[in-house]
Design an enzyme around this catalytic site. Sequence first.
Site, PDB file in Angstrom:
ATOM      1  N   HIS A  76       0.840  -1.204   0.000  1.00 43.26           N
ATOM      2  CA  HIS A  76       0.000   0.000   0.000  1.00 43.26           C
ATOM      3  C   HIS A  76       0.875   1.253   0.000  1.00 43.26           C
ATOM      4  O   HIS A  76       1.276   1.746   1.059  1.00 43.26           O
ATOM      5  CB  HIS A  76      -0.906   0.002   1.233  1.00 43.26           C
ATOM      6  N   HIS A  78       1.590   5.189  -2.255  1.00 45.67           N
ATOM      7  CA  HIS A  78       1.145   6.164  -3.261  1.00 45.67           C
ATOM      8  C   HIS A  78       2.387   6.767  -3.893  1.00 45.67           C
ATOM      9  O   HIS A  78       3.189   7.382  -3.185  1.00 45.67           O
ATOM     10  CB  HIS A  78       0.299   7.254  -2.600  1.00 45.67           C
ATOM     11  N   ARG A  80       2.184   8.700  -6.755  1.00 49.38           N
ATOM     12  CA  ARG A  80       1.745  10.001  -7.296  1.00 49.38           C
ATOM     13  C   ARG A  80       1.980  10.218  -8.786  1.00 49.38           C
ATOM     14  O   ARG A  80       1.770  11.321  -9.280  1.00 49.38           O
ATOM     15  CB  ARG A  80       2.408  11.156  -6.532  1.00 49.38           C
ATOM     16  N   ASN A 110      -4.943   6.065  -7.057  1.00 49.33           N
ATOM     17  CA  ASN A 110      -5.577   7.404  -6.933  1.00 49.33           C
ATOM     18  C   ASN A 110      -4.631   8.506  -7.425  1.00 49.33           C
ATOM     19  O   ASN A 110      -4.288   9.436  -6.701  1.00 49.33           O
ATOM     20  CB  ASN A 110      -6.077   7.681  -5.513  1.00 49.33           C
ATOM     21  N   ASP A 168      -8.729   3.099  -3.339  1.00 47.76           N
ATOM     22  CA  ASP A 168      -8.135   3.667  -2.134  1.00 47.76           C
ATOM     23  C   ASP A 168      -8.085   5.190  -2.151  1.00 47.76           C
ATOM     24  O   ASP A 168      -7.823   5.818  -3.177  1.00 47.76           O
ATOM     25  CB  ASP A 168      -6.721   3.135  -1.915  1.00 47.76           C
ATOM     26  N   HIS A 195     -10.860   0.598   1.046  1.00 43.19           N
ATOM     27  CA  HIS A 195     -10.681   1.754   1.935  1.00 43.19           C
ATOM     28  C   HIS A 195     -12.023   1.894   2.652  1.00 43.19           C
ATOM     29  O   HIS A 195     -12.993   2.404   2.081  1.00 43.19           O
ATOM     30  CB  HIS A 195     -10.352   2.983   1.087  1.00 43.19           C
ATOM     31  N   HIS A 248      -5.450  -0.339   5.804  1.00 41.04           N
ATOM     32  CA  HIS A 248      -5.161   0.502   6.981  1.00 41.04           C
ATOM     33  C   HIS A 248      -6.201   0.415   8.125  1.00 41.04           C
ATOM     34  O   HIS A 248      -6.902   1.392   8.417  1.00 41.04           O
ATOM     35  CB  HIS A 248      -4.939   1.953   6.573  1.00 41.04           C
ATOM     36  N   ASP A 328       1.092   2.665   3.774  1.00 43.83           N
ATOM     37  CA  ASP A 328       0.225   3.737   3.259  1.00 43.83           C
ATOM     38  C   ASP A 328       1.044   5.008   3.018  1.00 43.83           C
ATOM     39  O   ASP A 328       0.603   6.113   3.337  1.00 43.83           O
ATOM     40  CB  ASP A 328      -0.950   3.997   4.207  1.00 43.83           C
TER      41      ASP A 328
HETATM   42  O1  DOR Z   1      -3.986   9.467   4.505  1.00 49.72           O
HETATM   43  C1  DOR Z   1      -4.280   9.055   3.412  1.00 49.72           C
HETATM   44  N1  DOR Z   1      -3.671   9.503   2.297  1.00 49.72           N
HETATM   45  N2  DOR Z   1      -5.261   8.148   3.298  1.00 49.72           N
HETATM   46  C2  DOR Z   1      -5.722   7.754   2.119  1.00 49.72           C
HETATM   47  O2  DOR Z   1      -6.595   6.933   2.104  1.00 49.72           O
HETATM   48  C3  DOR Z   1      -5.208   8.352   0.866  1.00 49.72           C
HETATM   49  C4  DOR Z   1      -3.852   8.864   1.048  1.00 49.72           C
HETATM   50  C5  DOR Z   1      -3.380   9.746  -0.069  1.00 49.72           C
HETATM   51  O3  DOR Z   1      -3.532   9.376  -1.240  1.00 49.72           O
HETATM   52  O4  DOR Z   1      -2.796  10.801   0.223  1.00 49.72           O
END
Ligand code: DOR
Length: 446
Positions: A76, A78, A80, A110, A168, A195, A248, A328
């Site tokens: 998990h 991100h 970007r 996302n 998510d 999520h 999470h 996360d």
């Molecule tokens: O804290 C978070 N940030 N929770 C999420 O579910 C998404 C994530 C994000 O993409 O910044």
Amino acid sequence: MKTTPRRDGPPSGALLIHGGRVIDPARGVDGPRDVLIRDGRIAAVEPDLGKRAGLRGLPSLEAKGKWVTPGLIDLHVHLREPGGERAETIATGSAAAARGGFTTVLAMPNTQPPADQPRLLADLRRRARAAAKVNVLFAAAVTVGQRGERLTDFERLLEAGAVAFSDDGRPVADAGLMRRALERSRSLDVAVIAHCEDPGLAGPGVMNEGRWADLKGLRGIPRAGETAMAMRDIILARATRGNLHIAHVSALGTVAAVRQAKAWAAGPGGAAGRVTCEAAPHHWTLCDSDIPGLDADFKMNPPLRSEDDRSSVISGLADGVIDAIASDHAPHPAARKALGFRAAPFGVIGLETSLGLALTRLAGRALSPSRLIELMSAAPARILRLESKGSLAVGKDADLTVIDPAASWTVRPPFASRSSNSPFTGMRLTGRACATIVKGEVVYAL
Ligand code: DOR
């Protein structure tokens, strides 16, 4: 970390890691072993390989006093890319992963635009091949645009290389859609990563609902929003025999719900799909009472909860209710975090601190070293069906992490990540990765 150079180098690609404590939970191994890598795969794991005549003089890596484990997997993160490159890219995020000891990460969809079409997935995989230091895998969106209205084309997204599905950052609020997603997860044998957040309950909250939010004058996010949605998804997974992975987990009630789900699956009528879940280091390390003032580097979703919630997550990690540790990792530019607690985006970075926190806060306390490594390698490999990863069995991919469990260090910038929104800055930790090896290549060494 001491390495002797490769004499002949790739493509013969042999490397001997010797003198370490090999911890390979999937095979019940925990003891002194040498590991021989050839051509990107595990060739042998045995005591004293380094003393064998034919193997002397191979390029080697000395691991005395270190743990040698299957490459850590973070399911998990991100990264970007595309659209959020001010916060992170595949190159910087995978460098952060390598520094944190991770050989494989699963990037959430996302992004802008969200990874909801085969051509976007194919483009991401091309970018990863060109820029990533570690294995970067991708989850595709469950719904088109992550808008929660229409399912994406799971079959074609899998063909394009997705390894899981998730919206998510948002829940799949419509139960009918989630039911159909779980039905597909069953026929396609893939995980839907949920999520869990009931939008009506979460409302405009920015931190855990309770005394601390009241004291700070901030809107609360109730635990019930997470637990109610997790219970809904557990019921849908049971009904569809789907593969549900809850992201999470932060609340005591959610841990209890997953505990119940697993007991339910093991009982009469059993074999009811697969329910797994993960917990993030911030949720087992910090509480809402630890948030200094209005510091937005402590803002994430789900939020830091109470001490009861935190300790229930640790119990779940110890007794098997929680299957995996996932960071996360959610980078955000400093300028956006500077908007203040109410307006700043949710999320904290975690790839470079996850292992150190696990070793400092969990290993040798609530969890044995072997259980800890299982949570960070074998278990995520199982959840993502990564057949060639998560263990050091002969023939598996030579993805390994060498860990110095005694290294004492302080979390501080610069990070390899492009962002620095960590709530752990200044924290002293014991234990970290000292070498990260992907397909037989050392991609990071301390
Ligand atoms: O804290 C978070 N940030 N929770 C999420 O579910 C998404 C994530 C994000 O993409 O910044």
